[in-house]
Design a protein around this motif. Structure first.
Motif, PDB file in Angstrom:
ATOM      1  N   CYS A  31      21.052  59.154  69.671  1.00  0.00           N
ATOM      2  CA  CYS A  31      21.116  58.263  68.505  1.00  0.00           C
ATOM      3  C   CYS A  31      22.161  57.167  68.688  1.00  0.00           C
ATOM      4  O   CYS A  31      21.827  55.997  68.776  1.00  0.00           O
ATOM      5  CB  CYS A  31      21.398  59.065  67.238  1.00  0.00           C
ATOM      6  SG  CYS A  31      22.898  60.059  67.337  1.00  0.00           S
ATOM      7  N   CYS A  32      23.409  57.533  68.751  1.00  0.00           N
ATOM      8  CA  CYS A  32      24.472  56.530  68.762  1.00  0.00           C
ATOM      9  C   CYS A  32      25.087  56.296  70.136  1.00  0.00           C
ATOM     10  O   CYS A  32      26.042  55.544  70.257  1.00  0.00           O
ATOM     11  CB  CYS A  32      25.561  56.931  67.781  1.00  0.00           C
ATOM     12  SG  CYS A  32      26.306  58.533  68.158  1.00  0.00           S
TER      13      CYS A  32
ATOM     14  N   GLN B   7      26.525  47.211  63.976  1.00  0.00           N
ATOM     15  CA  GLN B   7      25.627  46.658  64.988  1.00  0.00           C
ATOM     16  C   GLN B   7      24.158  46.921  64.650  1.00  0.00           C
ATOM     17  O   GLN B   7      23.266  46.608  65.422  1.00  0.00           O
ATOM     18  CB  GLN B   7      25.943  47.248  66.366  1.00  0.00           C
ATOM     19  CG  GLN B   7      27.339  46.957  66.856  1.00  0.00           C
ATOM     20  CD  GLN B   7      27.595  45.471  67.020  1.00  0.00           C
ATOM     21  OE1 GLN B   7      26.821  44.765  67.638  1.00  0.00           O
ATOM     22  NE2 GLN B   7      28.669  44.999  66.420  1.00  0.00           N
ATOM     23  N   GLY B   8      23.913  47.535  63.498  1.00  0.00           N
ATOM     24  CA  GLY B   8      22.549  47.847  63.070  1.00  0.00           C
ATOM     25  C   GLY B   8      22.153  49.278  63.349  1.00  0.00           C
ATOM     26  O   GLY B   8      20.982  49.638  63.244  1.00  0.00           O
ATOM     27  N   ALA B   9      23.113  50.130  63.701  1.00  0.00           N
ATOM     28  CA  ALA B   9      22.876  51.542  64.021  1.00  0.00           C
ATOM     29  C   ALA B   9      21.770  51.719  65.055  1.00  0.00           C
ATOM     30  O   ALA B   9      20.857  52.510  64.873  1.00  0.00           O
ATOM     31  CB  ALA B   9      22.585  52.340  62.753  1.00  0.00           C
TER      32      ALA B   9
ATOM     33  N   GLY C  13      31.605  52.993  62.040  1.00  0.00           N
ATOM     34  CA  GLY C  13      31.527  51.693  61.387  1.00  0.00           C
ATOM     35  C   GLY C  13      31.052  50.610  62.347  1.00  0.00           C
ATOM     36  O   GLY C  13      30.245  49.752  61.983  1.00  0.00           O
ATOM     37  N   TYR C  14      31.557  50.656  63.572  1.00  0.00           N
ATOM     38  CA  TYR C  14      31.118  49.696  64.589  1.00  0.00           C
ATOM     39  C   TYR C  14      29.631  49.867  64.870  1.00  0.00           C
ATOM     40  O   TYR C  14      28.874  48.904  64.912  1.00  0.00           O
ATOM     41  CB  TYR C  14      31.923  49.884  65.878  1.00  0.00           C
ATOM     42  CG  TYR C  14      31.411  49.042  67.005  1.00  0.00           C
ATOM     43  CD1 TYR C  14      31.735  47.690  67.083  1.00  0.00           C
ATOM     44  CD2 TYR C  14      30.588  49.587  67.980  1.00  0.00           C
ATOM     45  CE1 TYR C  14      31.248  46.899  68.107  1.00  0.00           C
ATOM     46  CE2 TYR C  14      30.091  48.809  69.004  1.00  0.00           C
ATOM     47  CZ  TYR C  14      30.426  47.463  69.067  1.00  0.00           C
ATOM     48  OH  TYR C  14      29.926  46.689  70.078  1.00  0.00           O
ATOM     49  N   TRP C  15      29.198  51.112  65.049  1.00  0.00           N
ATOM     50  CA  TRP C  15      27.798  51.417  65.344  1.00  0.00           C
ATOM     51  C   TRP C  15      26.885  50.942  64.222  1.00  0.00           C
ATOM     52  O   TRP C  15      25.875  50.276  64.446  1.00  0.00           O
ATOM     53  CB  TRP C  15      27.651  52.921  65.597  1.00  0.00           C
ATOM     54  CG  TRP C  15      26.264  53.401  65.856  1.00  0.00           C
ATOM     55  CD1 TRP C  15      25.479  53.097  66.930  1.00  0.00           C
ATOM     56  CD2 TRP C  15      25.508  54.295  65.046  1.00  0.00           C
ATOM     57  NE1 TRP C  15      24.274  53.755  66.838  1.00  0.00           N
ATOM     58  CE2 TRP C  15      24.264  54.496  65.683  1.00  0.00           C
ATOM     59  CE3 TRP C  15      25.748  54.954  63.857  1.00  0.00           C
ATOM     60  CZ2 TRP C  15      23.276  55.322  65.164  1.00  0.00           C
ATOM     61  CZ3 TRP C  15      24.761  55.780  63.341  1.00  0.00           C
ATOM     62  CH2 TRP C  15      23.552  55.953  63.996  1.00  0.00           C
ATOM     63  N   VAL C  16      27.265  51.249  62.981  1.00  0.00           N
ATOM     64  CA  VAL C  16      26.466  50.830  61.827  1.00  0.00           C
ATOM     65  C   VAL C  16      26.484  49.306  61.705  1.00  0.00           C
ATOM     66  O   VAL C  16      25.465  48.683  61.416  1.00  0.00           O
ATOM     67  CB  VAL C  16      26.957  51.509  60.534  1.00  0.00           C
ATOM     68  CG1 VAL C  16      26.298  50.910  59.301  1.00  0.00           C
ATOM     69  CG2 VAL C  16      26.693  53.013  60.598  1.00  0.00           C
TER      70      VAL C  16
END
Length: 59
Positions: A9-10, A34-36, A29-32
């Motif tokens: 997933c991430c 970027q659009g997750a 927060g960074y991952w989300v």
């Protein structure tokens, strides 16, 4: 483990560097932000929903 595979997933594997909640939230927060994006998009279930997977208190 250094040779552990990334999560589909991430693209992140929790390890000893995740020593604080702030660090985990920072990466999430960074991952989300970027659009997750999924590291392996083909592994994403058709009904997967970010908001149901991450409870409000962990966002």
């Amino acid at each position: 483990m250094a040779d552990a595979p990334d999560l589909p997933c991430c693209s992140n594997e929790s390890d000893v560097a995740d020593t604080s909640l702030l660090g985990v939230r920072g990466y999430r927060g960074y991952w989300v932000g970027q659009g997750a994006p999924w590291g392996q998009p083909s592994a994403r279930p058709a009904d997967w929903d970010l908001l149901t997977q991450i409870p409000a208190e962990w966002r």
